[in-house]
Motif scaffolding. Sequence first.
Motif, short mmCIF file in Angstrom:
data_model
loop_
_atom_site.label_atom_id
_atom_site.label_comp_id
_atom_site.label_asym_id
_atom_site.label_seq_id
_atom_site.Cartn_x
_atom_site.Cartn_y
_atom_site.Cartn_z
N ALA A 1 -17.80 -0.61 9.55
CA ALA A 1 -17.52 -1.34 10.62
C ALA A 1 -17.27 -2.62 10.50
CB ALA A 1 -18.75 -0.78 11.62
N SER A 2 -17.77 -3.41 9.56
CA SER A 2 -17.44 -4.95 9.86
C SER A 2 -16.02 -5.16 9.21
CB SER A 2 -18.36 -5.41 8.49
OG SER A 2 -17.98 -5.14 7.29
N ASN A 3 -15.43 -4.22 8.82
CA ASN A 3 -14.09 -4.49 8.53
C ASN A 3 -13.00 -3.91 9.47
OD1 ASN A 3 -14.07 -5.84 6.10
ND2 ASN A 3 -14.48 -4.10 4.80
N ALA A 4 -13.45 -3.64 10.49
CA ALA A 4 -12.62 -3.00 11.65
C ALA A 4 -11.34 -3.84 12.09
CB ALA A 4 -13.52 -2.82 13.04
N ALA A 5 -11.58 -4.95 12.11
CA ALA A 5 -10.35 -6.07 12.55
C ALA A 5 -9.50 -6.06 11.50
CB ALA A 5 -11.10 -7.27 12.98
N LEU A 6 -10.05 -6.15 10.21
CA LEU A 6 -9.02 -6.16 9.10
C LEU A 6 -8.26 -4.79 9.20
CD1 LEU A 6 -7.90 -7.20 6.34
CD2 LEU A 6 -9.95 -6.29 5.28
N ALA A 7 -8.93 -3.74 9.11
CA ALA A 7 -8.44 -2.40 9.07
C ALA A 7 -7.15 -2.40 9.91
CB ALA A 7 -9.12 -1.43 9.37
N ALA A 8 -7.27 -2.77 11.15
CA ALA A 8 -6.27 -2.74 12.43
C ALA A 8 -5.42 -3.37 12.22
CB ALA A 8 -7.02 -2.86 13.78
N ALA A 9 -5.66 -4.84 11.59
CA ALA A 9 -4.68 -5.62 11.45
C ALA A 9 -3.39 -5.20 10.21
CB ALA A 9 -5.00 -6.99 10.89
N ILE A 10 -3.82 -4.44 9.20
CA ILE A 10 -3.00 -4.09 8.23
C ILE A 10 -2.61 -2.55 8.03
CG2 ILE A 10 -4.05 -5.85 6.65
CD1 ILE A 10 -5.49 -3.52 5.09
N ALA A 11 -3.30 -1.68 9.07
CA ALA A 11 -3.07 -0.34 9.01
C ALA A 11 -1.68 -0.06 9.12
CB ALA A 11 -3.73 0.28 10.25
N PRO A 12 -0.75 -0.63 10.01
CA PRO A 12 0.67 -0.22 10.14
C PRO A 12 1.64 -0.34 8.83
CG PRO A 12 -0.05 -1.73 12.06
CD PRO A 12 -1.11 -1.82 10.94
N ARG A 13 1.04 -1.14 7.96
CA ARG A 13 1.80 -1.34 6.81
C ARG A 13 0.94 -0.98 5.42
NH1 ARG A 13 6.07 -3.98 8.14
NH2 ARG A 13 6.77 -4.14 5.79
N VAL A 14 0.03 -0.08 5.51
CA VAL A 14 -0.80 0.39 4.65
C VAL A 14 -0.06 1.30 3.85
CG1 VAL A 14 -3.03 1.61 3.54
CG2 VAL A 14 -3.11 -0.66 4.99
N ASP A 15 -0.20 1.32 2.39
CA ASP A 15 0.32 2.34 1.57
C ASP A 15 -0.88 2.90 0.55
OD1 ASP A 15 1.65 4.24 -0.32
OD2 ASP A 15 1.93 2.49 -1.72
N ALA A 16 -1.53 4.15 1.19
CA ALA A 16 -2.64 4.42 0.36
C ALA A 16 -2.31 5.46 -0.71
CB ALA A 16 -3.80 5.14 1.21
N PHE A 17 -2.32 5.10 -2.17
CA PHE A 17 -2.01 5.67 -3.02
C PHE A 17 -2.83 6.57 -3.81
CE2 PHE A 17 -2.62 1.54 -4.61
CZ PHE A 17 -3.32 1.68 -5.94
N ALA A 18 -2.53 7.55 -4.72
CA ALA A 18 -3.46 8.39 -5.12
C ALA A 18 -3.81 7.41 -6.44
CB ALA A 18 -2.90 9.65 -5.77
N PRO A 19 -5.16 7.69 -6.84
CA PRO A 19 -5.78 6.67 -8.00
C PRO A 19 -4.91 6.91 -9.26
CG PRO A 19 -7.46 7.47 -6.71
CD PRO A 19 -6.40 8.18 -6.18
#
Length: 318
Positions: free
Chosen positions: A194-212
């Motif tokens: 929850a403390s990272n909610a603002a960060l997550a919202a700011a970058i979410a449109p450009r995140v590429d979450a890759f497989a380890p």
Amino acid sequence: MRSVRPARALLAIALAAVLAACSEPAPPPATVDAPPPPMTTADAAPAADSADVHRFKIGTLDAAVLRDGDIRFPNDGKTLGIGAPKAEVDALLTKAGEPTDTVHLSVQALLVRSGDRVLLFDTGAGDADFADAGRLPVSLRAAGVEPAQITDIFISHAHPDHVGGLVDDAGQAVFANATVHLSAPEWQALQADASNAALAAAIAPRVDAFAPGAEVVPGVTAVAVEGHTTGHSAYEIVDGDARLLYIGDGAHHFAVSVQRPQWTIAFDGDAPAAEASREALLARAADSDVTVASPHFPYPGLGRIVRREGSFVWAPLQ
């Protein structure tokens, strides 16, 4: 401090300790007894063009280490070498030319130009209150790059000294045109905090979450390093026969973490897993003779891991 601060209890204890840090600059790191392996043409580094930019090559790729700042905290057994006899910790620090009252970690990012891509590995601490940092924007411009020119950001993990530079004081994304690459487990953990909610919202449109462990973009492959965070990643950058391993927080201190990888550090979320993966990562680096880039080793954090007397030592490139 902004909302990028993680909620992990161990990290909170460690970051609180830095408020008592001293302001004296740390002395330059001592080199190991034997010189590091000779630099090849691919590794050769021209003189830095400023105090905060260290240019070098990875094969034909132009690269630069960018200084963001420093973290200092007391050497009181609560953060580095937890459970180890303080005399042994002090002995390692003294042999390395470091003070024994305060531990110093650098904060750095890595810039690489690859074809039409401009790659940035981690983003520094921003204006985090536990660090004397936030110089990355100036360092980046000194290297001749504007934030809008960054095409790809590779996040090792979501601790604030690595993601603090992703957003500005208003909570807006600093690198508006960049795809933000991080492992899927790390992205899930960031979103759940929850403390990272603002960060997550700011970058979410450009995140590429890759497989380890995936090849993230051509020439850049993630290396899963378990234990520090849920989805911590190192990155191997390849150009022809030249390789560089960016280790993130695979090891924090150039002497203590490298020579005693089994000693606990408070920043690790799962200490036993982190200690095992740290030793494995150092062995991989030593046995492959790869050039290593560490964001926390003394600036510019470039060197090699060398096996010695049943453990490892850090050999900075000269």
